[in-house]
Design a protein around this motif. Structure first.
Motif, PDB file in Angstrom:
ATOM      1  N   GLN A  11       5.249  -5.851  -9.654  1.00 16.77           N
ATOM      2  CA  GLN A  11       4.728  -7.015 -10.130  1.00 16.77           C
ATOM      3  C   GLN A  11       3.156  -6.548 -10.890  1.00 16.77           C
ATOM      4  O   GLN A  11       2.700  -4.963 -10.036  1.00 16.77           O
ATOM      5  N   ASP A  12       3.001  -7.733 -10.942  1.00 18.21           N
ATOM      6  CA  ASP A  12       1.757  -7.301 -11.914  1.00 18.21           C
ATOM      7  C   ASP A  12       0.428  -7.735 -11.435  1.00 18.21           C
ATOM      8  O   ASP A  12       0.370  -7.855  -9.746  1.00 18.21           O
ATOM      9  N   GLY A  17      -0.672  -1.310  -5.247  1.00 19.98           N
ATOM     10  CA  GLY A  17      -0.964  -0.377  -4.495  1.00 19.98           C
ATOM     11  C   GLY A  17       0.712   0.625  -4.799  1.00 19.98           C
ATOM     12  O   GLY A  17       0.369   1.742  -6.289  1.00 19.98           O
ATOM     13  N   MET A  18       1.603  -0.100  -4.361  1.00 21.63           N
ATOM     14  CA  MET A  18       3.037   0.636  -5.277  1.00 21.63           C
ATOM     15  C   MET A  18       3.194   0.751  -6.082  1.00 21.63           C
ATOM     16  O   MET A  18       4.033   1.388  -6.669  1.00 21.63           O
ATOM     17  N   ASN A  19       2.922  -0.399  -6.390  1.00 22.36           N
ATOM     18  CA  ASN A  19       3.711  -0.677  -8.312  1.00 22.36           C
ATOM     19  C   ASN A  19       2.743   0.147  -8.801  1.00 22.36           C
ATOM     20  O   ASN A  19       2.911  -0.434 -10.225  1.00 22.36           O
ATOM     21  N   ARG A  20       1.427  -0.199  -8.556  1.00 24.36           N
ATOM     22  CA  ARG A  20       0.178   0.568  -9.810  1.00 24.36           C
ATOM     23  C   ARG A  20       1.070   1.950  -9.912  1.00 24.36           C
ATOM     24  O   ARG A  20       0.921   1.844 -11.321  1.00 24.36           O
ATOM     25  N   MET A  67       1.060  -1.211  -0.280  1.00 23.69           N
ATOM     26  CA  MET A  67       0.293   0.000   0.089  1.00 23.69           C
ATOM     27  C   MET A  67       0.424   1.111  -0.160  1.00 23.69           C
ATOM     28  O   MET A  67       1.778   1.025   0.544  1.00 23.69           O
ATOM     29  N   GLY A  68       0.487   2.444  -0.259  1.00 26.67           N
ATOM     30  CA  GLY A  68       1.056   3.612  -0.233  1.00 26.67           C
ATOM     31  C   GLY A  68       1.874   4.238  -1.932  1.00 26.67           C
ATOM     32  O   GLY A  68       1.545   3.470  -2.422  1.00 26.67           O
ATOM     33  N   SER A  69       2.968   4.749  -1.912  1.00 23.90           N
ATOM     34  CA  SER A  69       3.432   5.225  -2.651  1.00 23.90           C
ATOM     35  C   SER A  69       4.825   5.331  -2.923  1.00 23.90           C
ATOM     36  O   SER A  69       5.572   5.157  -3.719  1.00 23.90           O
TER      37      SER A  69
END
Length: 347
Positions: free
Chosen positions: A299-300, A308-311, A278-280
């Motif tokens: 990671q997909d 979250g972070m990956n998105r 989660m988060g940035s």
């Protein structure tokens, strides 16, 4: 506003009172049941169908680890381990069995009480699946990599948070013993639990896994975890430097601090990987590695516990390759063979 249904499992009446008070104080969480041991936790999980269970590890009749295993193999539910710090050595086993996160028991005036509320709200919405009795982590075939003479000119840095321990177990356990690059990880973790996680990962992996210490020289074919009590940076002479976290920092340790230092030291030979969480935190560091000409992987969504972070890193244009958790080890091994090259972002 929908109310989150929580089951508390702890043999201490005082601990249950504290958790009940903290979780219900803002009105969006309902305690649907309280278990005094693991056996009761398993039974109440079936009958009450809570959205999340807070699980102690040391309990009579059936301990927390056995309860987690039974719940995850029968009717899987999100589990947050809330336990004493002295049980850190077995916290890794709880994660291996399917618990999503571990954290220490908070006091009524503990600053971690807000963290408890945040995690319960987040994890209650996580989709978990019932596990087969054979434990999948031990059946992964270790991928092969040819001998390589790469030096400390290259480094792999990994950023992760919620769901990260399980993702790291699957990723790192597939790297061969002759994977020549040092792997340095910033995993968000409550203070006091990182040593237990390192011991657990070390038992699963061909590469040695340990917590990084100040002034230590990076060694190839070694996995390092950043301690939660300080931020970890890499110096230009390939040593670790522990830096006091900024006052009010949300994430411990900082993923951005690690990845940004890797970008500055290694430039185009830095490899950044951002996993579930989660988060940035980590987005700035991934940007720095990408801008320095290094390789960035994410990671997909399908294999992430929390996308979250990956998105956010992907949306920021800081990721060159999006891959499933099972594809990431192959991509990292390809870097040691020189067969993977940086390119435009794609999934």
């Amino acid at each position: 506003m929908s109310v989150i249904r929580v089951l508390i499992a702890d043999d201490s009446p005082v601990a249950r009172d504290v958790l009940r008070h903290l979780l219900t104080r803002e009105g969006d969480i309902q305690i649907v049941g309280e278990a005094r041991n693991g056996h009761e936790a398993v039974a109440l999980a079936r009958t009450l169908a809570p959205q999340l269970i807070t699980m102690d590890l040391s309990m009579p009749v059936m301990e927390g680890l056995a309860a987690i295993e039974e719940i995850m193999h029968t009717r899987a539910l999100p589990i947050l381990v809330v336990s004493d710090r002295f049980e850190a050595a077995i916290a890794g086993q709880a994660l291996a069995l399917g618990a999503l996160e571990v954290m220490p028991k908070p006091a009524l005036d503990d600053t971690e009480s807000s963290s408890l509320l945040e995690r319960v709200r987040l994890l209650a919405g996580v989709a978990v699946i019932t596990r087969l009795r054979p434990r999948a982590l031990k059946t992964y075939q270790t991928l092969a990599a040819p001998p390589t003479h790469r030096s400390l000119a290259h480094v792999v840095t990994i950023a992760c948070s919620t769901g990260g321990p399980q993702a790291l177990a699957r990723l790192l356990s597939r790297l061969p013993s002759n994977f020549a690059l040092p792997v340095v990880i910033a995993q968000h973790m409550s203070h006091g639990f990182i040593e237990g996680m390192a011991q657990w990962l070390d038992s699963l992996c061909r590469l040695p896994v340990r917590v990084a210490s100040h002034g230590e020289v990076l060694t190839p074919a070694t996995v390092y975890l950043a301690p939660s009590e300080s931020d970890l940076e890499i110096t230009f002479d390939h040593h670790f430097r522990l830096v006091e976290s900024p006052i009010g920092a949300l994430y411990h340790p900082s993923c951005d601090a690690l990845l940004t230092s890797a970008a500055a030291v290694y430039g185009r030979k830095a490899i950044g990987v951002i996993l579930t969480g989660m988060g940035s935190d980590g987005v700035q560091g991934m940007r720095a590695i990408c801008a320095a000409g290094g390789m960035t992987l994410a990671q997909d969504e399908a294999s992430s516990v929390i996308y979250g972070m990956n998105r956010q890193a992907i949306n920021a244009g800081a990721v060159q390759r999006v891959a499933s958790l099972d594809e990431l080890p192959e991509l990292l091994i390809a870097t040691t063979q020189g067969s993977f090259h940086c390119g435009s972002s794609h999934s």
